[in-house]
Design a protein around this motif. Structure first.
Motif, PDB file in Angstrom:
ATOM      1  N   LYS A 114      78.777  42.793  24.702  1.00 22.21           N
ATOM      2  CA  LYS A 114      77.945  43.722  25.082  1.00 22.21           C
ATOM      3  C   LYS A 114      76.775  42.904  24.216  1.00 22.21           C
ATOM      4  O   LYS A 114      76.680  42.935  22.997  1.00 22.21           O
ATOM      5  CB  LYS A 114      78.316  45.057  24.599  1.00 22.21           C
ATOM      6  CG  LYS A 114      79.203  45.886  25.422  1.00 22.21           C
ATOM      7  CD  LYS A 114      79.635  46.984  24.434  1.00 22.21           C
ATOM      8  CE  LYS A 114      80.880  47.714  25.227  1.00 22.21           C
ATOM      9  NZ  LYS A 114      82.155  46.958  25.359  1.00 22.21           N
TER      10      LYS A 114
ATOM     11  N   ALA B 215      66.779  41.453  36.436  1.00 23.17           N
ATOM     12  CA  ALA B 215      66.043  42.024  35.246  1.00 23.17           C
ATOM     13  C   ALA B 215      64.750  42.482  35.389  1.00 23.17           C
ATOM     14  O   ALA B 215      64.287  43.290  35.050  1.00 23.17           O
ATOM     15  CB  ALA B 215      66.411  40.851  34.115  1.00 23.17           C
TER      16      ALA B 215
ATOM     17  N   SER C  39      78.484  39.694  34.982  1.00 23.83           N
ATOM     18  CA  SER C  39      77.254  40.258  34.332  1.00 23.83           C
ATOM     19  C   SER C  39      77.109  41.554  34.801  1.00 23.83           C
ATOM     20  O   SER C  39      76.953  41.601  35.992  1.00 23.83           O
ATOM     21  CB  SER C  39      76.100  39.429  34.628  1.00 23.83           C
ATOM     22  OG  SER C  39      74.843  39.723  33.947  1.00 23.83           O
ATOM     23  N   ASN C  40      77.076  42.579  34.130  1.00 26.22           N
ATOM     24  CA  ASN C  40      76.896  43.826  34.620  1.00 26.22           C
ATOM     25  C   ASN C  40      77.523  44.161  35.700  1.00 26.22           C
ATOM     26  O   ASN C  40      77.150  44.773  36.982  1.00 26.22           O
ATOM     27  CB  ASN C  40      75.411  44.192  34.809  1.00 26.22           C
ATOM     28  CG  ASN C  40      74.588  44.242  33.201  1.00 26.22           C
ATOM     29  OD1 ASN C  40      75.177  44.529  32.421  1.00 26.22           O
ATOM     30  ND2 ASN C  40      73.409  44.031  33.508  1.00 26.22           N
TER      31      ASN C  40
ATOM     32  N   MET D 232      70.327  36.754  38.479  1.00 26.58           N
ATOM     33  CA  MET D 232      70.385  37.682  37.157  1.00 26.58           C
ATOM     34  C   MET D 232      69.010  37.975  36.667  1.00 26.58           C
ATOM     35  O   MET D 232      68.342  39.069  36.331  1.00 26.58           O
ATOM     36  CB  MET D 232      71.155  37.233  36.186  1.00 26.58           C
ATOM     37  CG  MET D 232      72.681  37.347  36.188  1.00 26.58           C
ATOM     38  SD  MET D 232      73.624  36.414  34.947  1.00 26.58           S
ATOM     39  CE  MET D 232      73.122  37.390  33.342  1.00 26.58           C
TER      40      MET D 232
ATOM     41  N   ASN E 133      73.348  43.984  28.325  1.00 29.98           N
ATOM     42  CA  ASN E 133      73.912  43.783  29.400  1.00 29.98           C
ATOM     43  C   ASN E 133      75.500  43.313  29.126  1.00 29.98           C
ATOM     44  O   ASN E 133      75.751  43.512  27.836  1.00 29.98           O
ATOM     45  CB  ASN E 133      73.692  41.856  29.742  1.00 29.98           C
ATOM     46  CG  ASN E 133      72.289  41.747  30.430  1.00 29.98           C
ATOM     47  OD1 ASN E 133      71.708  42.905  30.836  1.00 29.98           O
ATOM     48  ND2 ASN E 133      71.948  40.744  30.574  1.00 29.98           N
ATOM     49  N   GLN E 134      76.539  43.450  30.110  1.00 28.68           N
ATOM     50  CA  GLN E 134      77.775  43.334  29.658  1.00 28.68           C
ATOM     51  C   GLN E 134      78.195  42.224  30.550  1.00 28.68           C
ATOM     52  O   GLN E 134      78.181  42.050  31.738  1.00 28.68           O
ATOM     53  CB  GLN E 134      78.714  44.636  30.147  1.00 28.68           C
ATOM     54  CG  GLN E 134      78.165  45.839  29.352  1.00 28.68           C
ATOM     55  CD  GLN E 134      79.185  46.998  29.338  1.00 28.68           C
ATOM     56  OE1 GLN E 134      80.364  46.898  29.345  1.00 28.68           O
ATOM     57  NE2 GLN E 134      78.926  48.125  30.005  1.00 28.68           N
ATOM     58  N   MET E 135      78.620  41.046  29.604  1.00 28.45           N
ATOM     59  CA  MET E 135      79.163  39.806  30.236  1.00 28.45           C
ATOM     60  C   MET E 135      80.352  39.229  29.940  1.00 28.45           C
ATOM     61  O   MET E 135      81.060  39.441  28.883  1.00 28.45           O
ATOM     62  CB  MET E 135      78.020  38.680  29.810  1.00 28.45           C
ATOM     63  CG  MET E 135      76.645  39.147  30.109  1.00 28.45           C
ATOM     64  SD  MET E 135      75.255  38.056  29.465  1.00 28.45           S
ATOM     65  CE  MET E 135      75.537  36.636  30.435  1.00 28.45           C
TER      66      MET E 135
ATOM     67  N   GLY F  31      72.742  37.233  25.043  1.00 22.26           N
ATOM     68  CA  GLY F  31      72.991  37.103  26.497  1.00 22.26           C
ATOM     69  C   GLY F  31      72.825  35.821  27.224  1.00 22.26           C
ATOM     70  O   GLY F  31      72.770  35.651  28.433  1.00 22.26           O
TER      71      GLY F  31
END
Length: 488
Positions: free
Chosen positions: A103, A481, A123-124, A477, A108-110, A445
């Motif tokens: 996180k 964004a 990624s997400n 990505m 983002n969650q990667m 990230g």
């Protein structure tokens, strides 16, 4: 009527602090920002430094890594963290993130995973791949032979991906709902589909696991391990050395429950080597099975094991293992106090003991004893250790510069753990390595890669290789964004 947080009873404030997903860093910031969080508020003043400290303690107690630890192990971890519960929490959360989803500070969650000549990125909940598309391992379709930059893989809209695993010629993906998709060469049954006549070029749902919710996959060479949310292990594919764990050497075309692990309790982590498997149980016991070559099973001999066998040297010493990484010729493990252990072949110093001598059973990496390791990563004659301060230590074979030391030759050996100076300016949250390339994710990230890029496995299509960490930008990505900001 609006109520200031200063007016709330301290037990309500404590409940707020422990009911969400606050990080150790969040608690430190709150502690510094307000006397409400920084003071003891009369709650166990002799035991806890502050309300934030008490909240950290309660978050630790409920953490999945901390809960099964013995009293003695908990005390040792607490002492190694300088009696600071926020640092204990940082360690626990870092272990969890490094092997799961990072996180980032940007929200983002990667997750990053390297195969032999390719790389997968989550990624997400979207998945991207780059590198060599041998047998459809990139999941981009039959027309794709090599992908020079990270490109998105198509999944059904209802299947956000949360975990991936990459091997030489196949890949596996776990979705938020627990479904598993695979792609690549299925001639050895490793993808878990009935169709073995041709490669699977796009991720396909593993029908045999319908109704069985998974949380992790581990792709070996021509076989796959599946870990369910209930702690059960399924395997399929080639079984020449007993790496499927069913007590025989019969190949399995469909995922089959490893019944011999059912009696040991819940399994919390799995790792697949080229032809051997490792499973970590809830109580910290490590089980290994498959090929005994290179002493990778950790039993002191090179005999094949057709069924799971506990590594007794850990059990005898009361060592609670939480994570294991199975390399090509050696293994590295992390225990619940942040110590690192290695075993197997010592080629090029991959075991970190200052020599190239093999270790037939696990041995502690003594030069890392003063550090709290949170992730271990083994590959071809090289090892990485991520510590809780965000620094990376590396040792083994430089091979195309894949250790990232700019002052060493492309084929040098580093036989003891050495901090990766080229990444010092970044807080690393996760690291992974393929055959000759390495990729990391920072807490902000950012993605950095180094090593071989001959097959575009770093996603840097203008370079053939990188001797030092180079930032990787994923165009799609970045576009997403920008679009998200425009919609705010």
């Amino acid at each position: 009527m609006a109520v200031s947080i200063d007016e709330l009873p301290s037990h309500i404030v404590l409940e707020i602090l422990t009911s969400g997903r606050l990080s150790a860093a969040d608690l430190v910031c709150l502690e510094l920002a307000s006397s409400i969080f920084g003071g003891s508020q009369g709650l166990y003043p002799l035991k806890f430094r502050s309300l934030a400290d008490l909240a950290a303690f309660q978050l630790c107690v409920s953490h999945s890594v901390y809960a099964p630890m013995s009293f003695e192990t908990r005390k040792e971890l607490f002492d190694r963290c300088g009696g600071n519960w926020k640092r204990v929490l940082r360690f626990l959360q870092s272990v969890e993130q490094a092997s799961d989803i990072v996180k980032t500070s940007a929200g983002n969650q990667m997750q990053i995973k390297a195969g032999r000549y390719h790389t997968l990125l989550v990624s997400n909940s979207s998945v991207y791949s780059c590198g060599s598309s041998l047998c459809g391992v990139l999941g981009q379709g039959s027309e794709m032979t090599q992908c020079g930059s990270f490109s998105r893989i198509s999944f059904p809209p209802s299947s956000p991906v949360v975990q991936v695993s990459a091997s030489h010629n196949h890949a596996a993906f776990v979705t938020l709902s627990g479904e598993v998709f695979t792609c690549g060469d299925n001639s050895s049954f490793c993808c878990g589909h009935k169709d073995t006549g041709r490669p699977i070029f796009r991720p396909r749902l593993v029908e045999a696991l319908k109704g069985i919710s998974c949380k992790q996959v581990a792709a070996g060479l021509s076989f796959t391990m599946f870990l369910t949310r209930e702690g059960h292990v399924y395997t399929c594919g080639t079984n020449t050395h007993g790496q499927l764990g069913h007590g025989d050497t019969m190949d399995r075309p469909m995922p089959k429950l490893v019944e011999l692990l059912e009696s040991v309790g819940s399994i919390v982590q799995i790792s697949a080597g080229p032809s051997y498997s490792i499973a970590v149980a809830h109580d910290g016991t490590v089980y290994s099975f498959g090929s005994g070559t290179n002493f990778c099973l950790g039993h002191g001999e090179q005999r094949n094991e057709h069924q799971p066998r506990a590594i007794l040297s850990f059990r005898r010493k009361g060592i609670h293992v939480v994570r294991v990484s199975a390399g090509d010729e050696h293994v590295v493990a992390l225990d619940s106090c942040g110590y690192v252990y290695t075993w197997g072949k010592g080629y090029c110093g991959a075991l970190g003991h200052g020599d190239e001598i093999e270790k037939t059973t696990p041995g502690i990496v003594s030069s890392l004893k003063n550090h709290l390791a949170v992730q271990v990563c083994a590959s071809k004659r090289k090892t990485y250790v991520l510590v809780d301060t965000g620094s990376v230590y590396a040792f083994g074979w430089m091979a195309f510069g894949s250790l990232g030391f700019t002052d060493r030759g492309a084929s040098d050996k580093v036989t003891r753990p050495r901090i990766l100076d080229s990444l010092r300016g970044h807080y690393i949250s996760q690291i992974c390595t393929g055959l000759y390339h390495t990729v990391v994710i920072t807490n902000r990230g950012q993605i950095f890669g180094f090593g071989d890029n001959e097959r575009a496995q770093l996603g840097l299509d203008s370079l053939r290789g990188c001797l030092e960490p180079t930032e990787i930008f994923v165009d799609e990505m970045m576009d997403n964004a920008v679009a998200d900001k425009a919609n705010v």
